[in-house]
Design a protein around this motif. Sequence first.
Motif, PDB file in Angstrom:
ATOM      1  N   MET A  79      57.115  45.230  63.667  1.00 38.16           N
ATOM      2  CA  MET A  79      55.696  45.608  63.599  1.00 38.16           C
ATOM      3  C   MET A  79      55.092  45.224  62.246  1.00 38.16           C
ATOM      4  N   ALA A  80      55.902  44.750  61.316  1.00 32.47           N
ATOM      5  CA  ALA A  80      55.465  44.463  59.938  1.00 32.47           C
ATOM      6  C   ALA A  80      55.063  45.727  59.187  1.00 32.47           C
ATOM      7  N   ALA A  81      55.807  46.816  59.421  1.00 33.37           N
ATOM      8  CA  ALA A  81      55.525  48.089  58.738  1.00 33.37           C
ATOM      9  C   ALA A  81      56.502  48.306  57.583  1.00 33.37           C
ATOM     10  N   GLN A 137      51.735  51.210  57.792  1.00 36.44           N
ATOM     11  CA  GLN A 137      51.268  49.950  58.373  1.00 36.44           C
ATOM     12  C   GLN A 137      50.183  49.354  57.473  1.00 36.44           C
ATOM     13  N   LEU A 138      50.633  48.721  56.397  1.00 29.85           N
ATOM     14  CA  LEU A 138      49.695  48.131  55.442  1.00 29.85           C
ATOM     15  C   LEU A 138      49.223  46.759  55.915  1.00 29.85           C
ATOM     16  N   LEU A 139      50.100  46.032  56.604  1.00 27.45           N
ATOM     17  CA  LEU A 139      49.759  44.707  57.141  1.00 27.45           C
ATOM     18  C   LEU A 139      49.308  44.854  58.599  1.00 27.45           C
ATOM     19  N   PRO A 140      48.633  43.826  59.141  1.00 26.30           N
ATOM     20  CA  PRO A 140      48.279  43.896  60.562  1.00 26.30           C
ATOM     21  C   PRO A 140      49.536  44.060  61.415  1.00 26.30           C
ATOM     22  N   GLY A 193      59.423  40.083  58.908  1.00 24.84           N
ATOM     23  CA  GLY A 193      58.293  40.694  59.619  1.00 24.84           C
ATOM     24  C   GLY A 193      57.014  40.648  58.786  1.00 24.84           C
ATOM     25  N   PHE A 194      57.162  40.951  57.485  1.00 30.78           N
ATOM     26  CA  PHE A 194      55.988  40.895  56.593  1.00 30.78           C
ATOM     27  C   PHE A 194      55.428  39.468  56.561  1.00 30.78           C
ATOM     28  N   ALA A 195      56.332  38.482  56.381  1.00 29.30           N
ATOM     29  CA  ALA A 195      55.895  37.082  56.276  1.00 29.30           C
ATOM     30  C   ALA A 195      55.218  36.638  57.576  1.00 29.30           C
ATOM     31  N   ALA A 196      55.778  37.055  58.712  1.00 26.39           N
ATOM     32  CA  ALA A 196      55.182  36.683  60.000  1.00 26.39           C
ATOM     33  C   ALA A 196      53.773  37.258  60.129  1.00 26.39           C
TER      34      ALA A 196
END
Lengths: 300, 300
Positions: A79-81, A137-140, A193-196
């Motif tokens: 989830m990029a969390a 959840q700082l990123l989308p 996940g963050f990079a994606a």
Amino acid sequence: MDRAWDELATAEGIARRATWDTTGKILGDDAAVVPDPGAPLTICADALVEGIHFDLRYWTPTQIGSKAVTVNISDLAAMAAQPLWVLSTIAAPKHFDVDRLLEGIEAGAARYGARLIGGDLTRAETVVISVTAIGSQLLPPLRRSGALPDDTVFVTGPLGLASVALERLSGAMIVDERTRLALLDPSARLNEGFAASRAGASAAIDISDGFALDLHRLANASGVGFEISHLPVAEGATRRDALGGGEDYELLFTAPDPSRVAEEFAKLGIKPPLMVGTVLADPEQRALEGEPLDPIGYRH
Amino acid sequence: MDRAWDELATAEGIARRATWDTTGKILGDDAAVVPDPGAPLTICADALVEGIHFDLRYWTPTQIGSKAVTVNISDLAAMAAQPLWVLSTIAAPKHFDVDRLLEGIEAGAARYGARLIGGDLTRAETVVISVTAIGSQLLPPLRRSGALPDDTVFVTGPLGLASVALERLSGAMIVDERTRLALLDPSARLNEGFAASRAGASAAIDISDGFALDLHRLANASGVGFEISHLPVAEGATRRDALGGGEDYELLFTAPDPSRVAEEFAKLGIKPPLMVGTVLADPEQRALEGEPLDPIGYRH
């Protein structure tokens, strides 16, 4: 074991081990109080069960604890969390080394920047570890349902090694260290996940139940098809291991712009993901190298 | 049962049951995303284990699910936190009615204004239900460690009925409905926790492991003693049931001003709590009606 058990035999026992003393954190109470993270929360819970997810003949309690955290962090990664807190309930027989298990849980959490803040310990005939992970959840957020036609399909690493380890260990066969640890001590692909997310990924899922099954899940959620041109098989694994073996905690994601993906992965200094195929508009079209691909995988 | 199992056999299965569709909530993904609550979070996790906490001969799956939530909400109540979200991992044999269990979890959450937002289902030989409850700490949190000399000790209701039910049910004896439900379907004292916090309560704990044991825990955390002048025994229970039977989800709290307590409970239209004793400065002084009181109770 009795000492450890007695020390840990209440919820306070687990909470007391939590070393975090940031203002606002309350330890040893009925519940933990943590500061408002100031962003949406991303939350998941997964359990590991003796005899289903692990076998005490070749798992140490520390490895079980660490993996119980990793499987949850992998869901946050998809989830990029950003992981913040972990809670764990433990059901185990009296002879089980709960102290080592807790060390594994704490170490697993620390590895991803999270802290154990509470939980519960109770007796049971078999070991069942449940972990809840809470992130910010700082990123989308990456959803399963966002893949669009013509997006590229990426996987963060080669697949199938955990499955090889499982086959070999359960058959009491010799297994090299790299293969063994792929099963016993996997890493969650948090930075990936963050990079994606930063690269504008349209959808993501973690491949814990097998590449084919989880790819179908993402395609179902998005209402799309796919053409996989390249199956990323780990050295030492078979195509079958890679397709449906499960327990690979890599991420599968889709993104419209491969150059942005390469750029964002490079910025974080992590290995670039593997381009494995393309999203198709027709949800009926689901192929691997020209052949129809069934949703084989691991259902616990 | 196969139908239910198949429908629910993935984390998505549980998440899909969550009916909440507030903006920001993501269902059926690797994790749930919920909006920033804008206040400190209060979080706890507790598990119920077949053969330890419940017996399938006299518990329905719905009752187990509801109680698994209630025991966690009781911990939030003891902190004066408002429940928001619940997650649950379920380990159960294939023949177990997971669908009814989930109904119980959902109903249990709804009863306290919370929502089931995620979880995991896996097979196991015995049933283990783990629940994490997350609340919002809008009121001052009640800790175990804040009791001060001369505070009054309160209990939110008479004790011991759950213990009577347990004895009778496990002995296959006749048990009336009121007694049976004290064990099988307890209520968390949420409004009582809010009222206690508003009344300036200095410390609180839920009496799930028995009045004597939990009172000692609160006294240990606060570094104080106590004199209990009145043990609140439920009709039909013995003094021993009330002292150490456990499974009573009443709150025990201390407060400096009994008239403020009466006032805040009246404002919420709930039964006034029972005044049972006084906090003493000397931590060695721990007495019930003049006799030393040992920390008897239920340790799982």
